[in-house]
Design a protein around this motif. Structure first.
Motif, mmCIF file in Angstrom:
data_model
loop_
_atom_site.group_PDB
_atom_site.id
_atom_site.type_symbol
_atom_site.label_atom_id
_atom_site.label_comp_id
_atom_site.label_asym_id
_atom_site.label_seq_id
_atom_site.Cartn_x
_atom_site.Cartn_y
_atom_site.Cartn_z
ATOM 1 N N MET A 1 45.018 -110.897 19.472
ATOM 2 C CA MET A 1 46.361 -111.088 19.982
ATOM 3 C C MET A 1 47.016 -109.733 20.169
ATOM 4 O O MET A 1 46.893 -108.847 19.330
ATOM 5 N N GLN A 2 47.736 -109.592 21.245
ATOM 6 C CA GLN A 2 48.514 -108.388 21.539
ATOM 7 C C GLN A 2 49.996 -108.724 21.329
ATOM 8 O O GLN A 2 50.456 -109.794 21.725
ATOM 9 N N ILE A 3 50.728 -107.815 20.695
ATOM 10 C CA ILE A 3 52.168 -107.984 20.532
ATOM 11 C C ILE A 3 52.849 -106.886 21.340
ATOM 12 O O ILE A 3 52.481 -105.721 21.236
ATOM 13 N N ARG A 4 53.837 -107.293 22.140
ATOM 14 C CA ARG A 4 54.515 -106.349 23.032
ATOM 15 C C ARG A 4 55.898 -106.882 23.362
ATOM 16 O O ARG A 4 56.237 -108.013 23.022
ATOM 17 N N ARG A 5 56.684 -106.038 24.042
ATOM 18 C CA ARG A 5 57.981 -106.494 24.539
ATOM 19 C C ARG A 5 57.754 -107.585 25.582
ATOM 20 O O ARG A 5 56.815 -107.530 26.388
ATOM 21 N N ALA A 6 58.624 -108.564 25.569
ATOM 22 C CA ALA A 6 58.544 -109.656 26.536
ATOM 23 C C ALA A 6 58.825 -109.141 27.938
ATOM 24 O O ALA A 6 59.573 -108.177 28.136
ATOM 25 N N GLN A 7 58.218 -109.796 28.899
ATOM 26 C CA GLN A 7 58.422 -109.500 30.310
ATOM 27 C C GLN A 7 58.817 -110.800 31.007
ATOM 28 O O GLN A 7 58.579 -111.894 30.477
ATOM 29 N N GLU A 8 59.387 -110.689 32.184
ATOM 30 C CA GLU A 8 59.820 -111.903 32.884
ATOM 31 C C GLU A 8 58.662 -112.865 33.128
ATOM 32 O O GLU A 8 58.872 -114.080 33.132
ATOM 33 N N ARG A 9 57.466 -112.363 33.263
ATOM 34 C CA ARG A 9 56.312 -113.249 33.476
ATOM 35 C C ARG A 9 56.007 -114.103 32.247
ATOM 36 O O ARG A 9 55.246 -115.061 32.330
ATOM 37 N N ASP A 10 56.607 -113.776 31.093
ATOM 38 C CA ASP A 10 56.407 -114.533 29.856
ATOM 39 C C ASP A 10 57.396 -115.685 29.715
ATOM 40 O O ASP A 10 57.318 -116.447 28.747
ATOM 41 N N MET A 11 58.331 -115.817 30.651
ATOM 42 C CA MET A 11 59.428 -116.775 30.476
ATOM 43 C C MET A 11 58.956 -118.216 30.328
ATOM 44 O O MET A 11 59.502 -118.956 29.506
ATOM 45 N N GLU A 12 57.946 -118.625 31.049
ATOM 46 C CA GLU A 12 57.465 -120.013 30.928
ATOM 47 C C GLU A 12 56.983 -120.283 29.500
ATOM 48 O O GLU A 12 57.330 -121.303 28.900
ATOM 49 N N GLY A 13 56.211 -119.373 28.951
ATOM 50 C CA GLY A 13 55.723 -119.546 27.581
ATOM 51 C C GLY A 13 56.838 -119.476 26.557
ATOM 52 O O GLY A 13 56.850 -120.237 25.585
ATOM 53 N N ILE A 14 57.776 -118.559 26.754
ATOM 54 C CA ILE A 14 58.923 -118.455 25.848
ATOM 55 C C ILE A 14 59.740 -119.740 25.901
ATOM 56 O O ILE A 14 60.138 -120.281 24.857
ATOM 57 N N ASN A 15 59.976 -120.256 27.102
ATOM 58 C CA ASN A 15 60.737 -121.503 27.243
ATOM 59 C C ASN A 15 60.054 -122.658 26.528
ATOM 60 O O ASN A 15 60.727 -123.488 25.899
ATOM 61 N N ARG A 16 58.745 -122.723 26.606
ATOM 62 C CA ARG A 16 57.994 -123.784 25.917
ATOM 63 C C ARG A 16 58.288 -123.731 24.414
ATOM 64 O O ARG A 16 58.547 -124.748 23.774
ATOM 65 N N LEU A 17 58.297 -122.515 23.858
ATOM 66 C CA LEU A 17 58.553 -122.361 22.425
ATOM 67 C C LEU A 17 60.021 -122.606 22.081
ATOM 68 O O LEU A 17 60.333 -123.129 21.004
ATOM 69 N N LEU A 18 60.930 -122.224 22.977
ATOM 70 C CA LEU A 18 62.350 -122.497 22.739
ATOM 71 C C LEU A 18 62.602 -124.001 22.600
ATOM 72 O O LEU A 18 63.412 -124.428 21.767
ATOM 73 N N PHE A 19 61.901 -124.814 23.401
ATOM 74 C CA PHE A 19 62.019 -126.266 23.269
ATOM 75 C C PHE A 19 61.490 -126.721 21.911
ATOM 76 O O PHE A 19 62.074 -127.590 21.269
ATOM 77 N N GLN A 20 60.378 -126.132 21.453
ATOM 78 C CA GLN A 20 59.816 -126.512 20.162
ATOM 79 C C GLN A 20 60.777 -126.192 19.019
ATOM 80 O O GLN A 20 60.959 -126.992 18.098
ATOM 81 N N VAL A 21 61.400 -125.011 19.075
ATOM 82 C CA VAL A 21 62.350 -124.615 18.034
ATOM 83 C C VAL A 21 63.535 -125.576 18.019
ATOM 84 O O VAL A 21 63.952 -126.046 16.951
ATOM 85 N N LEU A 22 64.070 -125.866 19.188
ATOM 86 C CA LEU A 22 65.237 -126.742 19.218
ATOM 87 C C LEU A 22 64.884 -128.145 18.745
ATOM 88 O O LEU A 22 65.706 -128.807 18.100
ATOM 89 N N THR A 23 63.679 -128.585 18.990
ATOM 90 C CA THR A 23 63.264 -129.900 18.504
ATOM 91 C C THR A 23 63.272 -129.935 16.978
ATOM 92 O O THR A 23 63.739 -130.906 16.375
ATOM 93 N N VAL A 24 62.792 -128.869 16.349
ATOM 94 C CA VAL A 24 62.830 -128.790 14.883
ATOM 95 C C VAL A 24 64.276 -128.858 14.396
ATOM 96 O O VAL A 24 64.603 -129.610 13.470
#
Length: 157
Positions: A1-24
């Motif tokens: 796994m690589q860890i780096r600053r987020a880029q706009e191309r990561d938004m779909e994946g970030i959004n997927r996780l934002l939904f998971q967090v809000l569900t919790v």
């Protein structure tokens, strides 16, 4: 796994996780958190990705670049405060790992990356809030060595 600053191309994946967090949060406190929404609009998220005062870090699969986890951070300081010292804090606003990858130490690796970043930025401390209904997150943060700094309390009327 690589860890780096987020880029706009990561938004779909970030959004997927934002939904998971809000569900919790919604499941734990439906009186406070709406269901089936995310914390930020796409416009807000894109602005945050470009904002150096609010760094977002992503852990991505090195081959597919799929977002496996993230940490939303915010620099905080209180210059010229009458009561607070002027320390530089890195506040973790949100840390999430893809549900199917929890238990693979992705969260702890992202957290350690954030700690190293905060040290390089000469921060005094790293802080975060965790909802009392989120026992898994509380346990994770305790295993990472975090201790309570303050406690928010309520009485529902």
């Amino acid at each position: 796994m690589q860890i780096r600053r987020a880029q706009e191309r990561d938004m779909e994946g970030i959004n997927r996780l934002l939904f998971q967090v809000l569900t919790v949060h919604h499941n734990g406190r439906p009186d406070l958190f709406k269901g089936n929404v995310k914390k930020y609009t796409d416009r807000e998220l894109a602005e945050m990705i470009r904002d150096d005062s609010r760094p977002i870090f992503v852990g991505v699969d090195e081959t597919s670049q799929q977002v496996l986890g993230y940490a939303f951070c915010v620099f905080q300081q209180h210059p010229d405060s009458n009561i607070l010292t002027d320390i530089k804090t890195l506040y973790i606003d949100d840390l999430c790992v893809e549900e199917e990858h929890r238990g693979e130490h992705i969260g702890s690796r992202i957290y350690e990356y954030v700690l190293d970043f905060a040290r390089r930025e000469n921060c005094y401390n790293v802080t975060l809030n965790v909802w009392s209904c989120n026992d898994a997150a509380k346990s994770f943060y305790e295993k990472c060595g975090l201790v309570p700094q303050k406690i928010g309390m309520e009485k529902i009327l």
